[in-house]
Design an enzyme around this catalytic site. Structure first.
Site, short mmCIF file in Angstrom:
data_model
loop_
_atom_site.label_atom_id
_atom_site.label_comp_id
_atom_site.label_asym_id
_atom_site.label_seq_id
_atom_site.Cartn_x
_atom_site.Cartn_y
_atom_site.Cartn_z
N HIS A 1 0.63 -1.25 -0.01
CA HIS A 1 0.12 -0.12 0.09
C HIS A 1 0.92 1.22 0.18
O HIS A 1 0.84 1.87 -1.00
CB HIS A 1 -1.12 0.00 1.03
CG HIS A 1 -1.78 -1.09 1.36
ND1 HIS A 1 -2.60 -1.63 0.32
CD2 HIS A 1 -2.05 -2.01 2.16
CE1 HIS A 1 -3.27 -2.86 0.59
NE2 HIS A 1 -2.96 -3.13 1.95
N ASP B 1 -5.27 -8.65 -3.05
CA ASP B 1 -5.26 -8.24 -1.79
C ASP B 1 -6.68 -8.86 -1.35
O ASP B 1 -6.67 -10.27 -1.08
CB ASP B 1 -5.51 -6.83 -1.48
CG ASP B 1 -5.44 -6.31 -0.04
OD1 ASP B 1 -5.63 -7.23 0.71
OD2 ASP B 1 -5.29 -5.24 0.12
#
Ligand code: NGQ
Ligand code: ZN
Length: 454
Positions: free
Chosen positions: A270, A321
């Site tokens: 991220h 994810d």
């Protein structure tokens, strides 16, 4: 097994686009030669691309797709989503995890991924006690990858605390919790299952700076193979930045760089909230930014500073994810669109006049993903593993499109519909949009979903 060869209408290679491409593969699945001109072997009509690495997966979250999109009684946030996710995470048995992971991995292959980075933190039984084999749940991810025929870089999580400064974990985290000794026991068991395997690699995943302390992480890194992959969630949410500042006076990415000497061994997952200084420093460190744009959008994380990071020659990779979308095309599109929406521009990440945005992003994520996974993929070239995704050149959306225009059309318009065939180490695991083991895997998945979801 003997060597084999494949023949494609066109292929994206390090020398650029080639027409009528023959790829010879040895018995282990490594590319021996790539030649232009009519060859023999298995003919696959279509556009051959290096298959994409998917560097960030939490397979168990495949269970809850669509079940966290209803407004709650209070304000919804990443943190309320996480509560719901913990509820699902407490329900899965080892068999369930294997069934759900195998389904997720089939979906990855069918969308053009060939390697998954499984960031695995469901270590223990639902009551928090260890399984007979402490590595049970991670072994189930390896078994699922085998069933699907996908490459895997297994990243067992180090997860010791509930928040910065060694806060106690909450009850919902009881399946995740380990100290250095418990973690290294799991890691040792996995070493025996991954060493010498062409499709497997072992790394570690300190969950986040919330869940580990720098000292704990240094101890663990000292106990594992040097230079194996290290993946960590960092600076995904504004609250994480605020809590980190309150605890240490530093921002999360700043703290990570101060405590560790980052390099291409590290993947920062991220890294959404960075100052311009952090963005430049992270790019220069060589660490890979593991971006998950569709999940980041779904969870309301914020926008990664991709324009600045790529201008500073930072390395990117992509991951699905939470699997809210499993598609290299959709994640690359979302990444580009996030920058366009923020800056009110177009072709934000093309990287130069006249260049194709899709080509730039695809090649960056394929090479960055290979480095993050430490697997010999990301290029159709001799010496690389034969992991190839083939687009259907006859699909209506690709009619009249070749080379970069075909890649841009796939990424910005057609998505998974045009991915037709996928090879992993020369094994033809997706043939004409059909995965070789998909009925059996879907059957077990269906039973698990019926049992585990309301
Ligand atoms: C995870 N997922 O570990 O699954 C996290 C949420 C956390 C994403 N960050 C939990 N997308 O960060 O504490
Ligand atoms: Zn994650």
């Amino acid at each position: 097994m003997q060597g084999s060869s494949f023949h494609f209408t066109s292929a994206l290679t390090p020398e650029g686009w080639l027409q009528d491409v023959a790829v010879a593969v040895d018995a282990a699945g490594t590319i021996q030669s790539v030649t232009s001109g009519i060859g023999d072997g298995v003919r696959i009509a279509g556009i051959a691309l290096p298959a994409m690495p998917n560097v960030h997966s939490h397979a168990h979250q495949r269970l809850m797709l669509g079940l966290a999109e209803r407004a709650g009684p209070g304000a919804d946030s990443f943190w309320t989503w996480r509560e719901a996710m913990y509820g699902f995470a407490l329900r899965l048995s080892p068999d369930d995890l294997q069934a759900v992971a195998a389904q997720a991995y089939v979906e990855m292959l069918k969308s053009g991924f060939s390697v998954v980075g499984e960031f695995q933190y469901l270590h223990h039984q639902p009551d928090g006690s260890s399984y007979g084999n402490a590595a049970e749940m991670s072994l189930r991810c390896l078994a699922a990858a085998d069933e699907a025929g996908i490459g895997i870089t297994l990243l067992p999580a180090l997860y010791a605390y509930g928040g910065f400064g060694g806060q106690a974990p909450v009850a919902g985290q009881r399946r995740f919790i380990n100290g250095a000794d418990g973690f290294l026991r799991i890691h040792d068991a996995l070493r025996a299952e991954t060493g010498g395997h062409f499709l497997r690699r072992l790394g570690i995943a300190p969950h986040s700076l919330r869940a580990v302390t720098p000292d704990l992480l240094r101890t663990v890194i000292g106990g594992i193979e040097s230079n194996s992959p290290v993946h960590i969630h960092v600076a995904e949410q504004v609250k994480e930045v605020e809590d980190c500042l309150a605890f240490s006076g530093q921002r999360p990415v700043e703290m990570l760089m101060a405590e560790f000497e980052l390099s291409e061994r590290w993947t920062a997952i991220h890294a959404t909230h960075m100052t311009a200084g952090e963005t430049n420093a992270l790019a220069l460190s060589g660490a890979i930014a593991g971006l998950c744009p569709t999940t980041e959008a779904n969870l309301g994380d914020g926008i990664f500073p991709a324009v600045g990071f790529m201008a500073a020659r930072g390395t990117i990779a992509i991951g699905s994810d939470s699997h809210v979308s499993v598609s290299p095309a959709e994640d690359l599109r979302m990444l580009e669109y996030s920058q366009r929406l923020r800056d009110r521009t177009r072709n934000a990440l093309a990287g130069g006049k006249g260049r194709s945005t899709g080509r730039t992003l695809f090649e960056a994520a394929a090479l960055g993903g290979a480095a993050s996974m430490q697997q010999p993929v990301g290029r159709i070239a001799p010496g690389y593993r034969c992991d190839i995704a083939v687009l259907d050149a006859g699909h209506p959306s690709l009619i009249g499109r070749t080379q970069d225009a075909a890649l841009d059309t796939w990424i910005f318009s057609s998505g998974n519909a045009v991915v037709k065939d996928v090879l992993v180490a020369g094994r033809h695991v997706v043939k004409d949009r059909h995965h070789i083991n998909e009925e059996q895997i879907a059957g077990r998945f269906r039973a698990a979903i019926r049992r585990l979801t309301p």
